[in-house]
Motif scaffolding. Structure first.
Motif, short mmCIF file in Angstrom:
data_model
loop_
_atom_site.label_atom_id
_atom_site.label_comp_id
_atom_site.label_asym_id
_atom_site.label_seq_id
_atom_site.Cartn_x
_atom_site.Cartn_y
_atom_site.Cartn_z
N PHE A 309 -45.32 -8.22 -17.03
CA PHE A 309 -45.45 -9.04 -15.83
C PHE A 309 -45.01 -8.20 -14.63
N PRO A 310 -45.93 -7.86 -13.72
CA PRO A 310 -45.54 -7.04 -12.56
C PRO A 310 -44.74 -7.83 -11.55
N THR A 311 -43.74 -7.18 -10.98
CA THR A 311 -42.87 -7.81 -9.99
C THR A 311 -42.76 -6.88 -8.78
N ALA A 317 -38.26 2.18 3.47
CA ALA A 317 -39.10 2.09 4.68
C ALA A 317 -40.02 0.87 4.62
N GLY A 318 -39.57 -0.21 3.95
CA GLY A 318 -40.35 -1.43 3.93
C GLY A 318 -41.54 -1.39 3.01
N VAL A 319 -41.68 -0.35 2.19
CA VAL A 319 -42.82 -0.22 1.28
C VAL A 319 -42.42 -0.84 -0.05
N GLY A 320 -43.20 -1.82 -0.51
CA GLY A 320 -42.90 -2.50 -1.75
C GLY A 320 -43.26 -1.65 -2.96
N GLN A 321 -42.50 -1.81 -4.01
CA GLN A 321 -42.75 -1.10 -5.25
C GLN A 321 -42.98 -2.11 -6.37
#
Length: 537
Positions: A309-311, A317-321
């Motif tokens: 399940f991806p989260t 720098a505000g970049v989501g992982q």
């Protein structure tokens, strides 16, 4: 306090040894001295002479008297009081209230020595015995007999209460300590009867789930490629209208959804797309997980798996992982049983059945993430062994109907049906969850364990049993395992324990230390002959 008792005992012994007629206290010590030499010095150990505590100028023994606990005693000294000393001020205190009177106050039970010097330098020795109040002592013994039983005894010495004997469980030991603690500091030497094996509870859970659904769909989409009139009609409920284009030399139509039935007549340039569909779906789930545990111990069971399940996680720098987590699905059972003093079984049960649902899933970056269809219950019930309870039941009926039409055209008699579309769906869900707890015993040695029938044979000549340790006949002789009838209370405190019971009709719940395995016979059966009993160990 007397810094060195030998300073006072030595002169007393010297005076008593030179006497021709030994006193009654030294007579047993001097019995071995020849009569022709009555003044011969005799070496007497100080430990043997100390109980006499004789006075310096005479063979008279020390005077003994008792003082009640938390009470007082007045000692008269007509010869006057110059000074006094008491050997243990923690047991009793001595206060000179006048020139001829001493008050002794009892503080804790025990024995001590009081020395009083008179005005002429003479000494008087007194044995002071601080005794508990007889009425209170009898009351405490009565309560001790009532709560701990006749096998428990107490002995009060020097402010300490020695508690000895055998009690049935840890609760009786705690009560005995609390009862005698009013007499002083308690030295707990109690032993506890070895508790029997705790009851083992098998929980049977039955999931029965049936989902039924039906759907009916009816609709018509029309289009025309006649050069004199190009057009299409649709309610928009089933599929998109065709994409019509004119290249100058010919007309064309691009169809994205042919629905169920497609018909086109080139002579009149008329096409029809018909949606006429009836579906039926049935889903049945039957799961019967069984789980065994000891009373007062939680247990968990899962038959299923985990799916990724991806989260989304906050990055720099505000970049989501994107991180991957795994979530469990399948048949899960969590429960905590407790045998009550009433003989019933209290259950805190949490059964759950979940399955992957791709119809309600989510597509992210081209990957389909399934949803979970779950059926779960969390509740607490109480019932007897072998009884069953339906802890959850569900009956759900749903009907959904959707009608789309074109105003005006749909009202034309007979032909108006071509400008109507209709969708109807019906669903029925039935869910039943039933639990049955049972108090069970393990299989006896040598009994055939249960097996699951296999529909297909395994590889020929393959072993059917797993490698294991050889039996007692092939290995060295087994060490003897002693069964102890009683345990020290300290050892019982360090072993795993279940919920205590206040009723003798319910089996004990004190666990057995894994480091010292014990073997207990089943109720109504004899102890194994191969395992000797050593009650003194």
């Amino acid at each position: 306090m007397i810094p060195n008792p030998s300073k006072f005992l030595a002169p007393a012994l010297a005076c008593m040894l030179v006497s021709a007629q030994p006193g009654p206290i030294l007579a047993p010590m001097l019995s071995g001295v020849p009569a022709s030499n009555p003044v011969q010095a005799v070496s007497v150990p100080l430990a043997n002479a100390y109980p006499a505590l004789a006075e310096a100028d005479g063979p008279a023994a020390a005077t003994s008297f008792g003082v009640p606990l938390n009470g007082s005693h007045v000692l008269d000294q007509p010869a006057g009081i110059r000074r006094l000393s008491i050997s243990n001020a923690d047991i009793a205190e001595a206060i000179a209230v006048s020139s001829t009177e001493v008050v002794i106050n009892g503080k804790v039970p025990g024995d001590t020595t009081l020395i009083v010097w008179d005005q002429k330098g003479g000494r008087a020795l007194f044995e002071v015995h601080v005794l508990p109040n007889p009425v209170k002592l009898d009351a405490i013994r009565g309560e001790l007999l009532s709560e701990a039983g006749p096998d428990v005894s107490m002995n009060v010495q020097e402010g300490l209460v020695f508690l000895n004997g055998v009690v049935k469980d840890g609760i009786a030991a705690d009560r005995a300590v609390n009862i005698v603690s009013s007499l002083g500091k308690v030295v707990n030497l109690l032993r506890v009867i070895t508790p029997p094996a705790e009851p083992q509870i098998l929980l049977k859970v039955r999931f029965a789930d049936v989902d039924r659904s039906t759907a009916n769909q009816m609709g018509v989409n029309l289009f025309s490629l006649n050069p004199k009139g190009v057009g299409s009609s649709t309610t928009g409920q089933f599929g998109a209208p065709p994409n019509l284009s004119d290249t100058g030399s010919a007309l064309s139509a691009t169809l994205t959804n042919l629905l169920n039935v497609f018909y086109f007549r080139p002579d009149i340039n008329l096409g029809t797309m018909l949606q006429d569909l009836a579906t039926k779906n049935v889903l049945q789930i039957l799961a019967e997980p069984n789980l065994l545990t000891i009373s007062g111990r939680p247990a968990s069971f899962l038959a299923g798996g985990e799916f990724p399940f991806p989260t989304l996680q906050g990055g720099g720098a505000g970049v989501g992982q994107i991180t991957i987590q795994f979530k469990e699905f399948g048949v899960r059972l969590n429960f905590l049983p407790t045998v009550t003093p009433r003989g019933t079984i209290r259950l805190n049960v949490n059964p759950e059945v979940s399955s992957l649902n791709y119809a309600d899933g989510l597509t992210v970056s081209g990957f389909t993430i399934p949803a979970l269809s779950s059926r779960k219950v969390q509740t607490e019930i109480e019932l007897e062994s072998g009884q069953s309870f339906v802890i959850a039941g569900l009956l759900n009926n749903q009907v959904t109907e959707q009608l789309s039409r074109m105003p005006g055209l749909s009202s034309i008699p007979l032909f108006g049906k071509l400008f109507n579309s209709r969708s109807a769906s019906k669903s029925n869900s039935e869910l039943l969850i039933m639990v049955t707890p049972e108090i069970v015993q393990p299989l006896e040695a040598g009994m055939k364990p249960p097996e699951i029938p296999m529909p297909l044979p395994f590889l020929k000549d393959a072993p059917m049993t797993a490698p294991r340790h050889p039996g007692s006949g092939a290995a060295a002789p087994l060490p003897a395992i002693y069964r102890r009838d009683t345990l020290p209370i300290e050892e019982l405190r360090t072993t795993p324990q279940g919920p205590p019971s206040n009723d003798n009709s319910v089996p004990g719940y004190n666990g057995i230390s894994p480091a010292q395995p014990l073997v207990f016979p089943l109720p109504g059966s004899a102890a194994p002959a191969s395992q000797p009993s050593n009650p003194n160990h």
